[in-house]
Design a protein around this motif. Structure first.
Motif, PDB file in Angstrom:
ATOM      1  N   UNK A  76       0.850  -1.181   0.000  1.00 49.58           N
ATOM      2  CA  UNK A  76       0.000   0.000   0.000  1.00 49.58           C
ATOM      3  C   UNK A  76       0.887   1.232   0.000  1.00 49.58           C
ATOM      4  N   UNK A  77       0.307   2.359  -0.382  1.00 47.98           N
ATOM      5  CA  UNK A  77       1.038   3.623  -0.464  1.00 47.98           C
ATOM      6  C   UNK A  77       0.267   4.680   0.313  1.00 47.98           C
ATOM      7  N   UNK A  78       0.988   5.498   1.071  1.00 45.77           N
ATOM      8  CA  UNK A  78       0.363   6.627   1.760  1.00 45.77           C
ATOM      9  C   UNK A  78       1.232   7.869   1.587  1.00 45.77           C
ATOM     10  N   UNK A  79       0.602   9.028   1.673  1.00 41.02           N
ATOM     11  CA  UNK A  79       1.305  10.295   1.587  1.00 41.02           C
ATOM     12  C   UNK A  79       1.802  10.676   2.979  1.00 41.02           C
ATOM     13  N   UNK A  80       3.110  10.930   3.074  1.00 38.54           N
ATOM     14  CA  UNK A  80       3.740  11.226   4.357  1.00 38.54           C
ATOM     15  C   UNK A  80       4.429  12.583   4.271  1.00 38.54           C
ATOM     16  N   UNK A  81       4.288  13.378   5.323  1.00 37.05           N
ATOM     17  CA  UNK A  81       5.012  14.650   5.405  1.00 37.05           C
ATOM     18  C   UNK A  81       6.308  14.407   6.159  1.00 37.05           C
ATOM     19  N   UNK A  82       7.427  14.714   5.490  1.00 37.40           N
ATOM     20  CA  UNK A  82       8.756  14.622   6.099  1.00 37.40           C
ATOM     21  C   UNK A  82       9.610  15.686   5.418  1.00 37.40           C
ATOM     22  N   UNK A  83       9.749  16.821   6.082  1.00 39.64           N
ATOM     23  CA  UNK A  83      10.494  17.945   5.525  1.00 39.64           C
ATOM     24  C   UNK A  83      11.666  18.266   6.443  1.00 39.64           C
ATOM     25  N   UNK A  84      12.478  17.251   6.695  1.00 40.44           N
ATOM     26  CA  UNK A  84      13.576  17.374   7.639  1.00 40.44           C
ATOM     27  C   UNK A  84      14.904  17.498   6.884  1.00 40.44           C
ATOM     28  N   UNK A  85      15.928  18.045   7.526  1.00 42.74           N
ATOM     29  CA  UNK A  85      17.223  18.219   6.853  1.00 42.74           C
ATOM     30  C   UNK A  85      17.933  16.886   6.604  1.00 42.74           C
ATOM     31  N   UNK A  86      18.726  16.830   5.538  1.00 41.59           N
ATOM     32  CA  UNK A  86      19.506  15.620   5.254  1.00 41.59           C
ATOM     33  C   UNK A  86      20.345  15.217   6.466  1.00 41.59           C
ATOM     34  N   UNK A  87      20.411  13.909   6.701  1.00 39.57           N
ATOM     35  CA  UNK A  87      21.195  13.381   7.811  1.00 39.57           C
ATOM     36  C   UNK A  87      20.413  13.227   9.098  1.00 39.57           C
ATOM     37  N   UNK A  88      19.230  13.835   9.179  1.00 40.25           N
ATOM     38  CA  UNK A  88      18.448  13.726  10.412  1.00 40.25           C
ATOM     39  C   UNK A  88      17.975  12.287  10.610  1.00 40.25           C
ATOM     40  N   UNK A  89      18.029  11.833  11.839  1.00 37.02           N
ATOM     41  CA  UNK A  89      17.504  10.518  12.203  1.00 37.02           C
ATOM     42  C   UNK A  89      16.353  10.747  13.174  1.00 37.02           C
ATOM     43  N   UNK A  90      15.201  10.245  12.829  1.00 36.82           N
ATOM     44  CA  UNK A  90      14.021  10.336  13.694  1.00 36.82           C
ATOM     45  C   UNK A  90      13.807   8.977  14.334  1.00 36.82           C
ATOM     46  N   UNK A  91      13.837   8.963  15.645  1.00 39.34           N
ATOM     47  CA  UNK A  91      13.576   7.718  16.367  1.00 39.34           C
ATOM     48  C   UNK A  91      12.182   7.790  16.961  1.00 39.34           C
ATOM     49  N   UNK A  92      11.616   6.643  17.203  1.00 35.79           N
ATOM     50  CA  UNK A  92      10.302   6.526  17.835  1.00 35.79           C
ATOM     51  C   UNK A  92       9.145   7.060  16.999  1.00 35.79           C
ATOM     52  N   UNK A  93       9.295   7.026  15.683  1.00 39.91           N
ATOM     53  CA  UNK A  93       8.134   7.268  14.824  1.00 39.91           C
ATOM     54  C   UNK A  93       7.333   5.968  14.799  1.00 39.91           C
ATOM     55  N   UNK A  94       6.041   6.074  14.500  1.00 43.45           N
ATOM     56  CA  UNK A  94       5.178   4.893  14.533  1.00 43.45           C
ATOM     57  C   UNK A  94       4.248   4.850  13.343  1.00 43.45           C
ATOM     58  N   UNK A  95       3.908   3.646  12.924  1.00 42.61           N
ATOM     59  CA  UNK A  95       2.722   3.378  12.128  1.00 42.61           C
ATOM     60  C   UNK A  95       1.774   2.680  13.089  1.00 42.61           C
ATOM     61  N   UNK A  96       0.555   3.169  13.181  1.00 38.90           N
ATOM     62  CA  UNK A  96      -0.434   2.558  14.062  1.00 38.90           C
ATOM     63  C   UNK A  96      -1.569   2.039  13.192  1.00 38.90           C
ATOM     64  N   UNK A  97      -1.700   0.722  13.145  1.00 38.85           N
ATOM     65  CA  UNK A  97      -2.738   0.077  12.360  1.00 38.85           C
ATOM     66  C   UNK A  97      -3.943  -0.252  13.223  1.00 38.85           C
ATOM     67  N   UNK A  98      -5.133  -0.056  12.677  1.00 38.79           N
ATOM     68  CA  UNK A  98      -6.373  -0.573  13.257  1.00 38.79           C
ATOM     69  C   UNK A  98      -6.703  -1.812  12.439  1.00 38.79           C
ATOM     70  N   UNK A  99      -6.825  -2.959  13.098  1.00 41.17           N
ATOM     71  CA  UNK A  99      -7.074  -4.210  12.394  1.00 41.17           C
ATOM     72  C   UNK A  99      -8.201  -4.977  13.071  1.00 41.17           C
ATOM     73  N   UNK A 100      -8.694  -5.987  12.359  1.00 42.24           N
ATOM     74  CA  UNK A 100      -9.636  -6.941  12.938  1.00 42.24           C
ATOM     75  C   UNK A 100      -8.999  -8.314  12.795  1.00 42.24           C
ATOM     76  N   UNK A 101      -8.904  -9.001  13.924  1.00 44.21           N
ATOM     77  CA  UNK A 101      -8.318 -10.338  13.961  1.00 44.21           C
ATOM     78  C   UNK A 101      -9.219 -11.210  14.813  1.00 44.21           C
ATOM     79  N   UNK A 102      -9.644 -12.330  14.275  1.00 49.64           N
ATOM     80  CA  UNK A 102     -10.571 -13.237  14.962  1.00 49.64           C
ATOM     81  C   UNK A 102     -11.813 -12.483  15.441  1.00 49.64           C
ATOM     82  N   UNK A 103     -12.330 -11.611  14.555  1.00 50.89           N
ATOM     83  CA  UNK A 103     -13.554 -10.836  14.799  1.00 50.89           C
ATOM     84  C   UNK A 103     -13.453  -9.841  15.955  1.00 50.89           C
ATOM     85  N   UNK A 104     -12.238  -9.495  16.356  1.00 57.29           N
ATOM     86  CA  UNK A 104     -12.024  -8.522  17.437  1.00 57.29           C
ATOM     87  C   UNK A 104     -11.122  -7.400  16.940  1.00 57.29           C
ATOM     88  N   UNK A 105     -11.374  -6.153  17.408  1.00 51.64           N
ATOM     89  CA  UNK A 105     -10.512  -5.027  17.012  1.00 51.64           C
ATOM     90  C   UNK A 105      -9.196  -5.023  17.787  1.00 51.64           C
TER      91      UNK A 105
END
Length: 141
Positions: A76-105
């Motif tokens: 899948x593809x999503x549009x992300x905003x990242x306007x940081x200077x070259x060389x920057x390292x961002x730690x603790x960024x997250x993707x948070x998914x909402x899913x259904x597994x075994x009929x439970x959220x």
């Protein structure tokens, strides 16, 4: 690439970034991802969001939702905003998914580290994946 812990009773996925291409306005990127269901049960992805200020995307609802059979992989593809200077390292960024597994959220939290290349292109690597059943703490949203 990190895999969700092999715990009984929780969805298991593998996630990796596949590309990042400029997406029009400065600081916006079209970012591709590959996700695989590593579990033995089907898994349905409802939405994803990236809440970190340096690597951010509003909630993206999958319509139709992404249904993955055991072992199945999709991209899948999503549009992300990242306007940081070259060389920057961002730690603790997250993707948070909402899913259904075994009929439970459930929520799947994918912690990533983002490196910004000389051309401004963000490249991420997965640091950890954790899961949480929605409502386990009495909070349902």
């Amino acid at each position: 690439m990190i895999v969700a812990p092999d715990r009984e009773g929780a969805p298991q996925i593998e996630l990796r970034q596949t590309f990042a291409n400029p997406a029009g306005a400065r600081g916006y990127w079209s970012v591709g991802w590959s996700v695989q269901n590593l579990g033995v049960d089907s898994l349905s992805f409802l939405s994803v969001r990236l809440p970190h200020g340096q690597f951010r995307a509003e909630e993206h609802r999958f319509e139709p939702m992404l249904d993955l059979a055991p072992g199945q992989k999709t991209e899948f593809t999503i549009s992300v905003r990242c306007d940081e200077p070259p060389g920057l390292v961002t730690e603790n960024a997250f993707l948070i998914f909402q899913v259904v597994w075994l009929d439970k959220p459930w929520r799947i939290f994918v912690r990533i580290r983002v490196n910004v290349a000389e051309d401004g292109r963000p490249t991420s690597s997965v640091e950890s994946i954790t899961t949480q059943k929605v409502g386990f703490s009495g909070v349902t949203s």
